[in-house]
Design an enzyme around this catalytic site. Sequence first.
Site, PDB file in Angstrom:
ATOM      1  N   CYS A  13      75.012 109.259  40.359  1.00 29.57           N
ATOM      2  CA  CYS A  13      75.572 108.111  41.081  1.00 29.57           C
ATOM      3  C   CYS A  13      76.697 108.641  41.968  1.00 29.57           C
ATOM      4  CB  CYS A  13      76.049 107.031  40.111  1.00 29.57           C
ATOM      5  SG  CYS A  13      77.326 107.563  38.952  1.00 29.57           S
ATOM      6  N   ASN A  16      80.076 109.305  38.931  1.00 29.50           N
ATOM      7  CA  ASN A  16      79.738 109.825  37.598  1.00 29.50           C
ATOM      8  C   ASN A  16      80.672 109.277  36.518  1.00 29.50           C
ATOM      9  OD1 ASN A  16      79.470 113.093  35.954  1.00 29.50           O
ATOM     10  ND2 ASN A  16      78.169 111.327  35.717  1.00 29.50           N
ATOM     11  N   CYS A  18      80.409 105.470  35.952  1.00 25.49           N
ATOM     12  CA  CYS A  18      79.842 104.164  35.551  1.00 25.49           C
ATOM     13  C   CYS A  18      78.335 104.258  35.313  1.00 25.49           C
ATOM     14  CB  CYS A  18      80.136 103.092  36.603  1.00 25.49           C
ATOM     15  SG  CYS A  18      81.899 102.747  36.840  1.00 25.49           S
ATOM     16  N   SER A  20      75.710 106.646  36.211  1.00 28.79           N
ATOM     17  CA  SER A  20      74.970 107.824  35.729  1.00 28.79           C
ATOM     18  C   SER A  20      75.355 108.231  34.295  1.00 28.79           C
ATOM     19  CB  SER A  20      75.057 109.009  36.698  1.00 28.79           C
ATOM     20  OG  SER A  20      76.370 109.451  36.880  1.00 28.79           O
ATOM     21  N   ASP A 131      76.281  99.410  42.310  1.00 20.34           N
ATOM     22  CA  ASP A 131      77.587  99.937  41.917  1.00 20.34           C
ATOM     23  C   ASP A 131      78.433  98.815  41.285  1.00 20.34           C
ATOM     24  OD1 ASP A 131      80.113 100.981  41.777  1.00 20.34           O
ATOM     25  OD2 ASP A 131      80.203 101.621  43.873  1.00 20.34           O
TER      26      ASP A 131
HETATM   27  P1  4NP Z   1      79.608 105.072  39.745  1.00 18.33           P
HETATM   28  O1  4NP Z   1      80.707 103.969  40.165  1.00 18.33           O
HETATM   29  O2  4NP Z   1      79.132 105.702  41.040  1.00 18.33           O
HETATM   30  O3  4NP Z   1      78.549 104.264  39.094  1.00 18.33           O
HETATM   31  O4  4NP Z   1      80.317 106.043  38.845  1.00 18.33           O
HETATM   32  C1  4NP Z   1      81.792 104.239  41.006  1.00 18.33           C
HETATM   33  C2  4NP Z   1      82.895 104.865  40.493  1.00 18.33           C
HETATM   34  C3  4NP Z   1      83.988 105.090  41.317  1.00 18.33           C
HETATM   35  C4  4NP Z   1      83.947 104.690  42.632  1.00 18.33           C
HETATM   36  C5  4NP Z   1      82.824 104.070  43.164  1.00 18.33           C
HETATM   37  C6  4NP Z   1      81.734 103.843  42.327  1.00 18.33           C
HETATM   38  N1  4NP Z   1      85.086 104.917  43.474  1.00 18.33           N
HETATM   39  O5  4NP Z   1      85.061 104.496  44.633  1.00 18.33           O
HETATM   40  O6  4NP Z   1      86.060 105.538  43.015  1.00 18.33           O
END
Ligand code: 4NP
Length: 168
Positions: A13, A16, A18, A20, A131
């Site tokens: 994702c 990494n 949430c 994945s 997301d």
């Molecule tokens: P993930 O979610 O890609 O499922 O781990 C996110 C975690 C952090 C961020 C975006 C999505 N961020 O912008 O920091």
Amino acid sequence: MEKDEKIKVLFVCLGNICRSPTADAVFKYQVINAGLENIILVDSAGTHAYHIGKPPDKRAQSTALSRGYKMHDLRARKVTSDDFITFDYILAMDHENLSILKQRCPAKATARIDLLMNYSRNNNAGDEVADPYFGGQDGFDMVLDMVEDACQGLLEHINSRKNSPPSS
Ligand code: 4NP
């Protein structure tokens, strides 16, 4: 089966923290339940470096734990160019991360790069795991629902092919 012969699956994702790691924990659980832990290796990574070294988001951890999946020991890392050689399946959570993976994929890559949701058994779920980071609890519940479904489909896919010749 030797360790090197394992079928290796990498979930990817953006951060990494949430989606994945949720897929990582759910798929490991399903693999162990199926008695295939000596045959399938599971890992996860992000396309971006924002959260390297951090444990999964607390909301993702508590949502997963409510259904019995433990992920507190996972730590975020970024996808490396070696991953494209090491892993057999690199499965992205959405089109944006799939596109980034394809851009970074070295010519000698051997991994099958795909969307995780292409292994879903539920045709109504859509092809992206959205997301949840900037949203509420319902987003984390949805991630877990979709990941459980697609990981089960992935396990059935790998299980049905693991004794087939590579060309089939
Ligand atoms: P993930 O979610 O890609 O499922 O781990 C996110 C975690 C952090 C961020 C975006 C999505 N961020 O912008 O920091």
